[in-house]
Motif scaffolding. Sequence first.
Motif, short mmCIF file in Angstrom:
data_model
loop_
_atom_site.label_atom_id
_atom_site.label_comp_id
_atom_site.label_asym_id
_atom_site.label_seq_id
_atom_site.Cartn_x
_atom_site.Cartn_y
_atom_site.Cartn_z
N UNK A 1 -22.85 -48.09 23.43
CA UNK A 1 -21.52 -47.75 22.92
C UNK A 1 -20.50 -47.71 24.06
N UNK B 1 -27.78 -35.60 37.93
CA UNK B 1 -27.95 -35.73 36.49
C UNK B 1 -27.45 -34.51 35.72
N UNK B 2 -27.09 -33.46 36.47
CA UNK B 2 -26.53 -32.29 35.76
C UNK B 2 -25.05 -32.47 35.52
N UNK B 3 -24.50 -33.58 36.00
CA UNK B 3 -23.11 -33.88 35.72
C UNK B 3 -23.01 -34.61 34.40
N UNK B 4 -21.78 -34.92 34.03
CA UNK B 4 -21.56 -35.46 32.69
C UNK B 4 -21.83 -36.96 32.59
N UNK B 5 -22.86 -37.46 33.26
CA UNK B 5 -23.18 -38.87 33.10
C UNK B 5 -23.86 -39.10 31.76
N UNK B 6 -23.61 -40.26 31.14
CA UNK B 6 -24.31 -40.56 29.90
C UNK B 6 -25.82 -40.54 30.14
N UNK B 7 -26.54 -40.11 29.14
CA UNK B 7 -27.98 -39.93 29.25
C UNK B 7 -28.69 -41.20 29.68
N UNK B 8 -28.16 -42.34 29.22
CA UNK B 8 -28.83 -43.60 29.52
C UNK B 8 -28.85 -43.83 31.02
N UNK C 1 -14.16 -38.07 26.61
CA UNK C 1 -14.15 -37.70 28.02
C UNK C 1 -12.73 -37.79 28.51
N UNK D 1 -27.10 -33.07 25.96
CA UNK D 1 -26.34 -34.24 26.41
C UNK D 1 -26.34 -35.31 25.33
N UNK E 1 -28.90 -41.34 33.30
CA UNK E 1 -29.91 -40.40 33.82
C UNK E 1 -31.28 -41.08 33.77
N UNK F 1 -18.45 -30.15 31.85
CA UNK F 1 -19.82 -30.38 31.41
C UNK F 1 -20.73 -29.18 31.61
N UNK G 1 -23.10 -36.96 23.45
CA UNK G 1 -22.80 -38.39 23.36
C UNK G 1 -22.66 -38.83 21.93
N UNK H 1 -18.72 -45.42 25.39
CA UNK H 1 -18.86 -44.38 26.40
C UNK H 1 -19.88 -44.79 27.47
N UNK H 2 -20.99 -45.35 27.01
CA UNK H 2 -22.02 -45.77 27.96
C UNK H 2 -21.51 -46.94 28.80
N UNK I 1 -14.60 -32.59 29.01
CA UNK I 1 -14.61 -33.09 27.64
C UNK I 1 -13.41 -32.51 26.92
N UNK J 1 -18.29 -46.77 36.07
CA UNK J 1 -18.14 -45.60 36.92
C UNK J 1 -19.32 -45.49 37.87
#
Lengths: 732, 236
Positions: free
Chosen positions: B190, B214-221, A720, A706, B223, A683, A710, B192-193, A728, B199
């Motif tokens: 979706x 939040x700089x990790x690959x978490x889905x924006x929702x 992912x 981001x 964050x 990421x 998505x 992914x979310x 990714x 997780x």
Amino acid sequence: MSNQKKRNFQIEAFKHRVVVDPKYADKTWKVLEHAIHEIYNHNASGLSFEELYRNAYNMVLHKFGEKLYSGLVSTMTSHLKEISKSIEAAQGESFLEELNRKWNDHNKALQMIRDILMYMDRTYIPSNHKTPVHELGLNLWRDNIIHSSKIQSRLLNTLLELVHRERTGEVIDRGLMRNIIKMLMDLGSAVYQEDFEKHFLEVSAEFYKVESQKFIECCDCGEYLKKAEKRLNEEIERVTHYLDAKSEIKITSVVEKEMIANHMPRLVHMENSGLVNMLLDDKYEDLGRMYNLFRRVPNGLLTIREVMTSHLRETGKQLVTDPERLKDPVEFVQRLLDEKDKYDSIINKAFSNDKTFQNALTNSFEYFINLNARSPEFISLFVDDKLRKGLKGVSEEDVEIILDKVMMLFRYLQEKDVFEKYYKQHLAKRLLSGKTVSDDAERSLIVKLKTECGYQFTSKLEGMFTDMKTSQDTMQGFYASHPELGEGPTLVVQVLTTGSWPTQPSSTCNLPSEMSALCEKFRSYYLGTHTGRRLSWQTNMGNADMKATFGKGQKHELNVSTYQMCVLMLFNNAERLSYKEIEQATEIPAPELKRCLQSMACVKGKNVLRKEPMSKDIGEEDAFFVNDKFSSKFYKVKIGTVVAQKESEPEKQETRQRVEEDRKPQIEAALVRIMKSRRVLDHNNLISEVTKQLQQRFLPNPTEIKKRIESLIERDFLERDNVDRKLYRYLA
Amino acid sequence: MPRASKRKAAPASSSSVTAPPPDQSRSRTAKATSKTRLKESDQIDNLFDTYANSSLGQIDPEGIETLCSDMKVEYTDVRILMLAWKMKAQRQGYFTKDEWQAGMKALKANTLLKLVKTLSELKKEAEAPQNFEDFYSFAFKYCLTEEKQKGVDIESTCELLKIVLGYQFPSQVDSLVEYLKVQKDYKVINKDQWMGFLRFCKEISFPDMANYDENQAWPLILDNFVDWKKQKSGGR
């Protein structure tokens, strides 16, 4: 050697070697001792060098080297003790002179003594590990004179006293100083350092500490620096004249530390005269001095740079956020350019073009120019103003200079794509209204942009120029093939390729019949030669020149927008028209129509129409008449040219939104490009790669990136990794 | 679709079917047991027919409702969802004959009674760490009723979260559901979310969420959820 035959011959040659006459040594030594005395008493002329040399030689030969050597030591020592007394006895000023004189004498004596004892110097001394004569002489001098209790401190104090007096402005005997110091140096660097230099540095430090404190209380920054520089130069000169060259760096460090390093913050921040004031007042000389002095001390230049940077950022920030400034974009940009010029000058003249300072300047500009989100728009407006009129009559070289400066500001922008959008809009207006001062200047700027940002940035802009040229050719072809139209109104059409020009929604507008017929003829002509294309008239972008005769016979030529033309033509067939009637006839959308009517009825000098009631706003019930009393001192009256203006709030929002929309596919394209080549990427690296790729155009927001990621995941471009959630994977 | 296996595990007479390894043993096909096998698969089929909509040839939502009430289990009980998972049911609210047969055999149940009994085992199985993610993922897919549908609407997502995660991570689910209802960025969740939610519950300490980056690959929702929650609790 014969034996029996020559028995009567007794060769006595070797007798001397064998005979060890104890008195011999004493006698010989006495001779030499006497000689040494004479030498020291300046009576050497009566001596025979050859005899003395022989005596010394013999002593050594007969193994009396020890006696000779120790005799030498004790003789010299006793002489030196006497000399010491006479030096001690010297009063006041003559102390140093006496010392100097005696030193010279000693050296001369030593020279002679060494010559006499040369054989010993070469044989006895090395094999017995004794100190050679010359060196011995120096050491004895050192021990008996320099280090004698009555002389040592007096000598040091005298020297330091003289230095101090010279520092306070007196003239001293530099020659004498030089000789004395040289004496110390000759005695060995340990003597020079221990007996003089060390103390000299300490005392100097103290002196400058006090002086710097005094100065800083009473001087302003510029004066202080002048004094510091003067002192520094003095010390360097002092070293040249009478100190060991190796002392230079040591004494200059002392001065630098005491006068500069210790007071740096106070100097730099001095009220009314510190660095900031110097910058504001362009005091090149003072700044140059500060630069030269501060570069000698650790963190000196860093200090200057930091203060300059924070001042520049503060000033810049105020510049770009001052609401007064924001009213006039051209002025805004001009102030930025002036500020840049100012600092370029300073760095050039005072900071010897130091690269680190240039970088600091660049960083500061980058920082504050991007604080104002309208900077890109304003820079484009500045260029627009220049290309419309500002560059009129300016020489080619000067044009280049101005454009280069603008490019420099452009480079500082983070959101270059916003600039592009505005530039396109403004360029379109310039081209379509024919209001550009110099085609060459326009093209030159495009070339610069291309060099800076690549072909893609400018391909559409170049397309616009091409369209203009092509349209000219098309018009020629049109009139060539329709000679009968030479009598009627002249039509000039610019055919714009949709992709290249900024999109403007075109609205309805009923052209007067004369015009619409002409337009149709053009349309069929054009489509005849270009099949498969579609033309749509952009009535909101055109203009017209009309000849009008008013009530009292005044004739004028009016330059109006297409909308205005449609409205005015209606009055050829009617005396009075209500707003509603005009609206119905022209089908121009209400907001545009109102603006158009306002510009013709409510503006002094352009009021070709009269409105009832006379209010400033257009009401639905208003009625319009031709203004028979219209007058203007000009024959040609320009009403409502489409000038590029600073956008209103809603327009600004719209543009910003469009820019944001345009960024999304660019981010996605970058993402796909990167993932396609890397296949798998984590990421954080992905974010930084994307940012790097796009930084030429704008700075992408990590949150936006981001979102795009998505979106790509949802559309099965990426996925992912199952195990490591930070990775990714590209899905082919 | 897995073909309905005719192999049986332990002898059918023992009523307690303990937690599988399912279908592991190859039974010796003695002639004696073949009859029982047939009989069992008949039972399964009969059971199927009891609830199926004859014109469709499948058990439809109404049938499932009846099945539930017969089993004395709530329609919305998570175990029904788990049953669907075990059957690898493709379409929400419907069980095909194949799916039914496969599921029943996997559960070693050929009567209603046995089925009821196995439900608690089934729950344990689904919740086992190695299976839960699969079940969780299935639960989402199960809600995608339309062809090419990629997301589940917020309302349904909230319900689903409560059912599937509610008892394991009650406070997280409560907060998430509250947030989902007030936020306006997304109308649909979706895959992914959805997986991100799980997780989040598993990895992030709650309610402090101190280890959320939040700089990790978490889905924006997520964050946005974390920001919202932090603001609500007055932290900055």
